[in-house]
Structure formats: C-alpha cells, structure tokens
Design an enzyme around this catalytic site. Structure first.
Site, PDB file in Angstrom:
ATOM      1  CE1 TYR A  46      -4.347   0.106  -0.275  1.00 16.94           C
ATOM      2  CE2 TYR A  46      -4.306  -1.606   1.404  1.00 16.94           C
ATOM      3  CZ  TYR A  46      -4.981  -0.891   0.421  1.00 16.94           C
ATOM      4  OH  TYR A  46      -6.280  -1.183   0.150  1.00 16.94           O
ATOM      5  CD  GLU A  58      -4.092   4.320   0.902  1.00 17.11           C
ATOM      6  OE1 GLU A  58      -3.145   3.634   1.361  1.00 17.11           O
ATOM      7  OE2 GLU A  58      -5.290   4.100   1.119  1.00 17.11           O
ATOM      8  CG  ASP A 107      -7.883  10.760 -23.804  1.00 12.93           C
ATOM      9  OD1 ASP A 107      -6.823  10.083 -23.854  1.00 12.93           O
ATOM     10  OD2 ASP A 107      -8.976  10.269 -23.486  1.00 12.93           O
ATOM     11  CB  THR A 163      -4.284   4.325 -21.299  1.00  9.70           C
ATOM     12  OG1 THR A 163      -4.380   4.378 -22.719  1.00  9.70           O
ATOM     13  CG2 THR A 163      -5.610   4.705 -20.682  1.00  9.70           C
ATOM     14  CE  LYS A 198      -6.661   2.733 -25.217  1.00 11.65           C
ATOM     15  NZ  LYS A 198      -6.796   3.425 -23.929  1.00 11.65           N
ATOM     16  NE  ARG A 218      -6.352  -3.278 -19.451  1.00 12.43           N
ATOM     17  CZ  ARG A 218      -6.498  -3.403 -20.767  1.00 12.43           C
ATOM     18  NH1 ARG A 218      -5.745  -4.220 -21.459  1.00 12.43           N
ATOM     19  NH2 ARG A 218      -7.416  -2.693 -21.399  1.00 12.43           N
TER      20      ARG A 218
HETATM   21  N1  DSN Z   1     -11.531   1.049 -24.779  1.00 12.12           N
HETATM   22  C1  DSN Z   1     -10.529   1.906 -25.378  1.00 12.12           C
HETATM   23  C2  DSN Z   1     -10.484   1.774 -26.852  1.00 12.12           C
HETATM   24  O1  DSN Z   1     -10.560   0.659 -27.313  1.00 12.12           O
HETATM   25  O2  DSN Z   1     -10.350   2.746 -27.574  1.00 12.12           O
HETATM   26  C3  DSN Z   1     -10.652   3.314 -24.966  1.00 12.12           C
HETATM   27  O3  DSN Z   1     -10.922   3.387 -23.627  1.00 12.12           O
END
Ligand code: DSN
Length: 419
Positions: free
Chosen positions: A55, A57, A201, A228, A231, A237
């Site tokens: 943990y 925090e 974003d 994120t 990707k 993730r």
């Molecule tokens: N679920 C993602 C996507 O496939 O674009 C975005 O959050």
C-alpha cells in the site's frame, strides 16, 4: 515465470485453463484492435512481483504508510521518465486506468456544471469525453464538435464558433476512433480566445508521440495531456496525467485523495519500465513501423474497394465502413473476422444511424501486429484475407482455411513473453 504457471495448474486448474486458453488465442490469432498491444516480458514479470503487496497512499516522500523506500524510488523513476519522454513539467502516474485519469482532470480543474468542449463520440471521442451515458456527462455540461462529413477534417471555424457561444472552461481534443493527427495550435487558439484550459487525451497514440512520428500537444503550449500506458506505449494497464507545473498540485490532489486510494505499485513499476524502453531510440523505430504498417494496410484495403473514414490514416488505426463496403454491419464483420483469426472491434461511424452494438463499421490497428515484428508484406496479406472474408460472408470453409493461414503466419511472429 514458469513457476507460477506450475503452481496455478496444480492449485486451481479451472483458472489455469482460462489462462492457457488466452495464451493460445493470443499466439494463434492476429490482434488488430487498435487499443491493444503485447507488453514487454519485463512488465509481465513486474506486474506479478511483490510490488503488488504494498500500500502506498500519497506520493513519494509524503505517504500514509511506512516502508516506502523502494515504492518512492520506482514512482520517481516513472514520473521523471514521463516528463523527459513527453517534454512536460509534471507527471502523475497513479490513475488506475483511462477513465479515472480523465475524470481526475475534470474534477481537479473544474467545478461541476462547467462546460467542456470535446469531440462527439460517433466522430471519434471517448465515453469520458462527455457521452450522456457516462457519469461525466451528468456532472459537466459537454458541448460537442464534429468532423466534416465529406473530408473527415475538423472545421476550426466551427469549433471556434461553438467556443464563443458556449464559453467552455476546458477545450478537449484527442480521440479513440479518429485516424488523423490533430492541429494542436488551432485548438490552443480556440481555447485562448475564451480563456479555457487545453487538454489532449492522447491515450491511443501516445506511443507515436513518444516515438516522434505524431505531434506533441506540449509543443503548442497545452495545459494537460492524458494517456493510458497499455496501448501504443506497450505498457501495463494504467494511466498518466502530464501537465504544466502550476497545475501539478491540483491534479495530484484530484487523483489522491480526491478520486482514488492506494496506487497499484506493480503497475507503476511496469510504467517506469515501459517509459524507459520508450526513451530508447529503438522505440522511435517501432513507432515508425506502426505508422508505416497502418498506411500500408489502409492503402491495401482501399485498393480492394474498402471505404475508410477520412480515406486513410495518419496514425496507427483505420476506421472501415463495412456497411458501405460489404453491406455488413460492424457486428457481423467483427464476428466473421474473429472466426478467421483476426480480432477487430465493431465501431460507430460519424453520425451513425445504427446503434453502438450493431454499428456500421469496424476499427483496425497495427500496434500489436508490429510488436510481433510483422511488416508491410504481412499487412498486404492481411488486407487480402480481410477483404476476401468480408466479401464472402456465406463461405464458412473460406474462414476456416484463412484461420489456418493466419495461425501459420502467427507461428513465425511470436508474442513477446509467450515465445
Ligand atoms: N476502450 C478503449 C479503446 O478501445 O479505444 C478506450 O478506452
């Protein structure tokens, strides 16, 4: 890495069977969902490491629990690498995923009821960009800009007119299903004219920004960039909020204690590893190959009569109108391709008359196939299989034989971590 598989096989054969099945699926099929990728073996290892036990925090140097010398160090490494990679002043690497990441920005910089100008969902925006079904759509007042139906371009006179009319406090760009780069200077002008914050974003294409093949919003003076990490960046993730120094305290407070509790330190360690890899010059080569593969796939599909939204791509993804190209809705197209070993996802198109679960198109992307080492020859092969399968929906034998061909191709390109 093997030891945990043997332990699991003996202690819980039911869960082990699902793991083995997913490994086989990932090995033998081609992953074409643009938001998916194969992470590094080192990241897989650290996700299953003792960092998951801790943990933490708070933030490095200001935690609510003891025993933080190594969690502090690994979070510092991730923050410092993120700032170097994206040329920004501050990074928060604690968001648990993309949705809380964007929510933390809105809740940290705005008041409930404030107006946000963002891209319409069917034109490429994300659920957290104000779709009425999302909680953010209920908390804030979203006004949506769209793309030109003929060209797919963003009409900045129209965006500026919306900004003058609605006086947003935040102008948001970035997308999940738009195959073009963005004019960040134009967005910044729109925002400056009404005194709004600028936020991008970049979740989908941050790897291409990091690799220098797409524009970086910070080069145009943006306030905030979110992304994120799993990707095109190839990480675990999670999410990151990158921002100017003067917004750092508000962003950090909004993530913790505003929205989240204990950060997932195993993921943060994975993010640190990922960012270290993205700082290596070899990553720029990966980004170039992702883009070259997407362009090749787009050209090969177009040559076979497939209609692409905006007519092509400047990034890692294509959006194909399967209804116009093959008389198939996106759900049917996704299912046929799945049967043939190629994983895509159904996708609503700009102002789609059809519902999200039976929309008019699919999304296709190249980050995962490129990670396996596939190149333009394989993209041309893929385009041929996709067009053949979609133009003969009644031919189950064709799908079976393409599935075998796909599996043979995949056997030549191992999944990292599953060699
Ligand atoms: N679920 C993602 C996507 O496939 O674009 C975005 O959050």
């Amino acid at each position: 890495m093997r030891a945990y598989r043997e332990l699991l096989a003996a202690s819980d054969p039911d869960v082990f069977a699902t793991l083995s099945g997913e490994e086989a699926r990932q090995r033998s099929g081609i992953e074409l969902i643009p938001s998916e990728n194969y992470t590094y073996p080192e990241v897989l290892a650290v996700l299953g490491s003792v960092f998951t036990n801790k943990y933490a925090e708070g933030y490095p140097g200001r935690r609510y629990y003891g025993g933080q010398e190594f969690t502090d160090r690994v979070e510092e490494l991730a923050r410092e690498r993120a700032c170097r990679l994206f040329r920004c002043e501050h990074a928060n690497v604690q968001p648990l995923s993309g949705s809380p990441m964007n929510q933390a920005v809105y809740l940290g910089l705005l008041e409930p009821g404030d107006t946000i100008l963002a891209m319409d969902l069917s034109h490429g925006g994300h659920l957290t960009h104000g779709a009425p079904v999302s909680h953010m759509g209920r908390l804030f007042r979203f006004v949506r800009y769209k793309t030109d139906p003929a060209t797919g371009a963003i009409d900045f006179d129209a965006v500026a007119a919306l900004a003058r009319e609605h006086k947003p406090r935040l102008v948001l760009c970035g997308y999940t299903s738009y195959p073009r780069d963005l004019d960040y200077a134009a967005f910044k002008n729109v925002a400056d004219a009404v005194g709004a914050y600028t936020m991008c974003d970049a979740s989908h294409y941050a790897g291409l920004v990091a690799g220098g093949v797409m524009g970086n919003p910070f080069d145009c003076g943006f306030d905030v960039v979110t992304t994120t990490s799993h990707k095109s960046l190839r990480g675990p993730r999670g999410g990151m909020i990158l921002c100017r120094r003067e917004l750092a305290a508000r962003i950090d407070k909004s993530v913790f204690p505003g929205l989240q509790g204990g950060p997932h330190m195993n993921v943060i360690a994975g993010i640190a590893i990922t960012l270290g890899k993205a700082l290596d010059p070899a990553f720029a080569d990966y980004a170039r190959r992702v883009l070259a593969n997407a362009r090749c796939l787009a050209a090969s599909l177009t040559a076979r009569g497939v209609k692409l939204v905006t007519g092509g791509t400047d990034n890692h993804m294509l959006v194909a109108d399967t209804q116009a190209s093959f008389g198939l809705d996106g759900r049917a197209a996704e299912g046929l391709l799945d049967e043939a070993g190629m994983t895509t996802n159904k996708q609503i198109l700009p102002d789609d008359p059809n519902p999200p679960l039976r929309p008019s198109g699919i999304r296709v992307g190249t980050p995962a196939a490129t990670t396996r080492g596939m190149g333009e020859a394989e993209m041309e092969q893929l385009a041929g299989w996709m067009a053949e399968v979609l133009s003969r929906p009644g031919d189950a034998e064709l799908r079976r034989s393409v599935r075998e061909d796909v599996a043979s191709l995949c056997a030549r390109f191992p999944v990292p971590g599953l060699e």
